[in-house]
Design a protein around this motif. Structure first.
Motif, short mmCIF file in Angstrom:
data_model
loop_
_atom_site.label_atom_id
_atom_site.label_comp_id
_atom_site.label_asym_id
_atom_site.label_seq_id
_atom_site.Cartn_x
_atom_site.Cartn_y
_atom_site.Cartn_z
N LEU A 1 20.01 11.26 25.22
CA LEU A 1 19.46 10.32 24.25
C LEU A 1 20.60 9.60 23.54
CD1 LEU A 1 16.69 12.63 22.74
CD2 LEU A 1 16.41 10.82 24.45
N GLU A 2 20.45 8.30 23.32
CA GLU A 2 21.50 7.53 22.65
C GLU A 2 21.08 7.20 21.23
OE1 GLU A 2 23.92 3.38 23.19
OE2 GLU A 2 23.17 4.38 24.98
N ILE A 3 21.73 7.84 20.28
CA ILE A 3 21.45 7.62 18.86
C ILE A 3 22.23 6.39 18.42
CG2 ILE A 3 21.66 8.58 16.54
CD1 ILE A 3 21.37 11.37 17.96
N SER A 4 21.53 5.44 17.81
CA SER A 4 22.19 4.17 17.53
C SER A 4 22.26 3.80 16.06
CB SER A 4 21.50 3.04 18.28
OG SER A 4 20.19 2.84 17.78
N SER A 5 21.32 4.26 15.25
CA SER A 5 21.33 3.80 13.86
C SER A 5 20.56 4.77 12.98
CB SER A 5 20.71 2.41 13.74
OG SER A 5 19.35 2.44 14.11
N GLY A 6 20.69 4.55 11.69
CA GLY A 6 19.97 5.36 10.73
C GLY A 6 19.76 4.60 9.45
N ARG A 7 18.82 5.07 8.66
CA ARG A 7 18.56 4.46 7.36
C ARG A 7 18.50 5.56 6.32
NH1 ARG A 7 12.93 2.45 6.96
NH2 ARG A 7 12.56 4.40 5.91
N ARG A 8 19.20 5.37 5.22
CA ARG A 8 19.16 6.31 4.10
C ARG A 8 18.70 5.55 2.87
NH1 ARG A 8 24.93 9.40 4.93
NH2 ARG A 8 24.18 10.85 6.50
N THR A 9 17.71 6.10 2.20
CA THR A 9 17.21 5.51 0.97
C THR A 9 17.35 6.54 -0.14
OG1 THR A 9 15.62 4.19 2.22
CG2 THR A 9 15.21 4.44 -0.14
N PHE A 10 18.09 6.18 -1.20
CA PHE A 10 18.28 7.05 -2.35
C PHE A 10 17.39 6.57 -3.49
CE2 PHE A 10 22.19 7.53 0.02
CZ PHE A 10 22.51 8.86 -0.13
N THR A 11 16.75 7.51 -4.15
CA THR A 11 15.88 7.20 -5.28
C THR A 11 16.14 8.20 -6.40
OG1 THR A 11 14.16 6.49 -3.73
CG2 THR A 11 13.48 6.89 -5.99
N ALA A 12 16.28 7.70 -7.63
CA ALA A 12 16.37 8.59 -8.78
C ALA A 12 14.97 9.11 -9.08
CB ALA A 12 16.91 7.83 -9.99
N THR A 13 14.86 10.42 -9.33
CA THR A 13 13.55 11.02 -9.57
C THR A 13 13.69 12.22 -10.48
OG1 THR A 13 11.54 11.82 -8.45
CG2 THR A 13 13.64 12.53 -7.53
N ALA A 14 12.58 12.64 -11.04
CA ALA A 14 12.54 13.86 -11.86
C ALA A 14 12.03 15.01 -10.99
CB ALA A 14 11.62 13.66 -13.06
N LEU B 1 18.41 13.18 -7.35
CA LEU B 1 18.41 12.07 -6.41
C LEU B 1 17.63 12.54 -5.19
CD1 LEU B 1 22.08 10.91 -6.76
CD2 LEU B 1 20.05 9.61 -7.39
N TYR B 2 16.71 11.71 -4.76
CA TYR B 2 15.93 12.00 -3.55
C TYR B 2 16.47 11.11 -2.44
CZ TYR B 2 12.13 11.61 -0.20
OH TYR B 2 11.41 11.58 0.96
N LEU B 3 16.74 11.72 -1.30
CA LEU B 3 17.25 11.00 -0.14
C LEU B 3 16.23 11.12 0.99
CD1 LEU B 3 19.31 9.72 1.85
CD2 LEU B 3 20.37 11.99 2.00
N GLU B 4 15.79 9.98 1.48
CA GLU B 4 14.96 9.95 2.69
C GLU B 4 15.85 9.39 3.79
OE1 GLU B 4 10.65 8.31 3.73
OE2 GLU B 4 12.13 6.73 3.44
N GLN B 5 15.97 10.13 4.88
CA GLN B 5 16.86 9.72 5.96
C GLN B 5 16.10 9.70 7.28
OE1 GLN B 5 21.12 11.02 6.36
NE2 GLN B 5 20.20 12.41 7.83
N ILE B 6 16.24 8.61 8.02
CA ILE B 6 15.63 8.48 9.33
C ILE B 6 16.70 8.01 10.31
CG2 ILE B 6 13.80 7.41 10.71
CD1 ILE B 6 12.34 6.82 8.04
N THR B 7 16.80 8.67 11.44
CA THR B 7 17.76 8.32 12.48
C THR B 7 16.98 7.83 13.69
OG1 THR B 7 19.22 10.06 11.66
CG2 THR B 7 19.70 9.17 13.85
N TYR B 8 17.52 6.76 14.32
CA TYR B 8 16.81 6.11 15.41
C TYR B 8 17.61 6.13 16.71
CZ TYR B 8 14.09 4.14 11.59
OH TYR B 8 13.30 4.00 10.48
N LEU B 9 16.88 6.15 17.82
CA LEU B 9 17.48 6.00 19.14
C LEU B 9 17.72 4.52 19.41
CD1 LEU B 9 15.22 8.44 21.18
CD2 LEU B 9 17.54 8.85 20.35
N ASP B 10 18.46 4.24 20.48
CA ASP B 10 18.76 2.84 20.80
C ASP B 10 17.52 2.02 21.16
OD1 ASP B 10 18.41 4.22 23.20
OD2 ASP B 10 19.92 3.04 24.26
N ASP B 11 16.42 2.68 21.52
CA ASP B 11 15.18 1.94 21.83
C ASP B 11 14.27 1.79 20.61
OD1 ASP B 11 14.04 4.46 21.48
OD2 ASP B 11 13.38 4.66 23.56
N GLY B 12 14.77 2.21 19.42
CA GLY B 12 14.02 2.04 18.18
C GLY B 12 13.15 3.21 17.77
#
Length: 82
Positions: A16-29, A47-58
């Motif tokens: 599998l070819e991992i190509s990209s990722g998205r990290r979103t940080f949010t301040a939270t209680a 801090l809340y972090l949501e992280q998603i990693t994607y393959l080259d096909d999306g």
């Protein structure tokens, strides 16, 4: 996975070819359950972090929910111009 990374396993063993990722940080209680797990009082700033990693096909290949103690957070950004 004690001696290798998840991404290394996915790429080297499964092709599998991992190509990209998205990290979103949010301040939270801290909600009650998270506060208890982290040993902080309810309402503590996190801090809340949501992280998603994607393959080259999306397709998404990995998803993470991470709650970070606000006093232990450090952010570094590396910027470059092409």
């Amino acid at each position: 996975l004690a001696d290798r990374s998840l991404f290394g396993l996915l790429e080297n063993d499964y092709g599998l070819e991992i190509s990209s990722g998205r990290r979103t940080f949010t301040a939270t209680a801290a909600a009650d359950r998270i506060a208890e797990a982290l040993g902080v009082p309810a309402g503590f700033p996190l801090l809340y972090l949501e992280q998603i990693t994607y393959l080259d096909d999306g397709r998404a290949i990995e998803y993470s929910d991470v709650w970070i103690h606000s006093e232990r957070m450090r952010v570094t950004s590396l910027l470059s111009r092409r």
